[in-house]
Enzyme design. Sequence first.
Site, short mmCIF file in Angstrom:
data_model
loop_
_atom_site.label_atom_id
_atom_site.label_comp_id
_atom_site.label_asym_id
_atom_site.label_seq_id
_atom_site.Cartn_x
_atom_site.Cartn_y
_atom_site.Cartn_z
N TYR A 100 0.85 -1.19 0.00
CA TYR A 100 0.00 0.00 0.00
C TYR A 100 0.88 1.23 0.00
O TYR A 100 1.85 1.32 0.75
CB TYR A 100 -0.89 0.01 1.24
CG TYR A 100 -1.77 1.24 1.36
CD1 TYR A 100 -3.06 1.23 0.85
CD2 TYR A 100 -1.31 2.40 1.96
CE1 TYR A 100 -3.88 2.36 0.93
CE2 TYR A 100 -2.11 3.53 2.05
CZ TYR A 100 -3.39 3.50 1.53
OH TYR A 100 -4.19 4.62 1.62
N GLU A 188 -3.33 7.53 -4.30
CA GLU A 188 -3.25 6.25 -3.61
C GLU A 188 -3.04 5.10 -4.59
O GLU A 188 -3.68 5.04 -5.63
CB GLU A 188 -4.54 6.01 -2.81
CG GLU A 188 -4.51 4.74 -1.96
CD GLU A 188 -5.88 4.41 -1.38
OE1 GLU A 188 -6.12 4.72 -0.21
OE2 GLU A 188 -6.71 3.84 -2.11
#
Length: 377
Positions: A100, A188
Amino acid sequence: MKLYEFQAKELFAQGGIPIPRGQMVTDAEAAAKAAAEIGKSVVKAQAHAGGRGKAGFIKLAQSPDEAKTYAAAMLGQTFKGFVIGRLLIEEAVDIAAEYYLAITIDRETQSPVMICSAQGGVDIEEVSESHPDAIVGLVIDVAYGPWDYQLRDLAERASLDPKSYRQFVDIAKKLYDVFVRNDAALAEINPLMVLKDGRMIAADAKFDVDDNALFRHEELLGLKEEAEEDPIEAEAHRQGVTYVRLPGDIGIMGNGAGIVMGTLDMVTQEGGAPANFCDIGGGASVETVRKCLSIVLMNPNVKGVLINVFGGITRGDAVANGVLEATAQLGVKLPIVVRMAGTRAEEGLKILEGSALVPEGDPIEAARKIIALAKGA
Ligand code: GDP
Ligand code: MN
């Protein structure tokens, strides 16, 4: 302004971040064609919301036929309130790990903060609750940007595979550049994928541009049009008009969000159905009234318009003149009821007497009048 995954990936690719090969399509036929070119592929519904994987809106297709079947099943479906009209057909990849990586603005330090975890994928929200220590951050000094050693340290603290450090540092730096260059509020990558062959790619992408900075990003305006489903709302935003389309047939305008919301309620309470929310703001000039009215009238369902103005800074006589001039300029034939109170309301209503516009002092009465007139129109 939120971008779709395919748009965000375009920005990433421009910034040199590796992404899977893919193609955006809007119908099942094109999905099959894209899958035939790409090979084994993933069909991904495009929506301004996450969690598609879990909801069945990301499907692995072994053949073009399968891609077509999945595409047909997804298109037109509603996912978290969004009607799916676009799909990303992307090469399927062999996954070794899912990390992530994100950048957002930290309000406390008033700086961009980079967030990283080795436990990326579909359950990052759960990780943040059950293993908050598995998510690590780096506050970035905007005067210098992130230093390589800081990014290597971030990768180490996040327990990424050391073999990936070099690629991670490269991608993280590029993501920071894309973030800053586009005045983003959020960038993101989840998952930031490590493939079986060792390559690292951005397998998913979320990107949110700060609306207050859009004026200096002409190159993003094209994306904005695509990102907005409703053509009238898109035009309104282009002209700087605060407008939301609704399903009814009575156009609504007022000076301030509160009075417009109240007007929507009154029209609904009296048995009508508002066609929109439109806030003309304070100190409404002829030009503003004309702009707002022309946006409201773009909706072909509109059978009448109710203008509700409370005069404070905005003067009733100025609004009355504005509405008169605007309706004349636009050649409006539909019934329009103007309700006014406050500063120079009486003068305003007097100006409207004898015109085709219907002046009214009482708001409920104004709602009833426009509902009746719209029925007759
Ligand atoms: P989200 O659920 O809306 O966040 O969509 P993502 O793009 O993040 O996809 C969700 C999950 O689908 C990923 O975490 C992967 O596990 C899986 N996935 C996405 N792309 C591929 C792919 O190319 N191959 C395989 N096998 N799985 C994929
Ligand atoms: Mn994701």
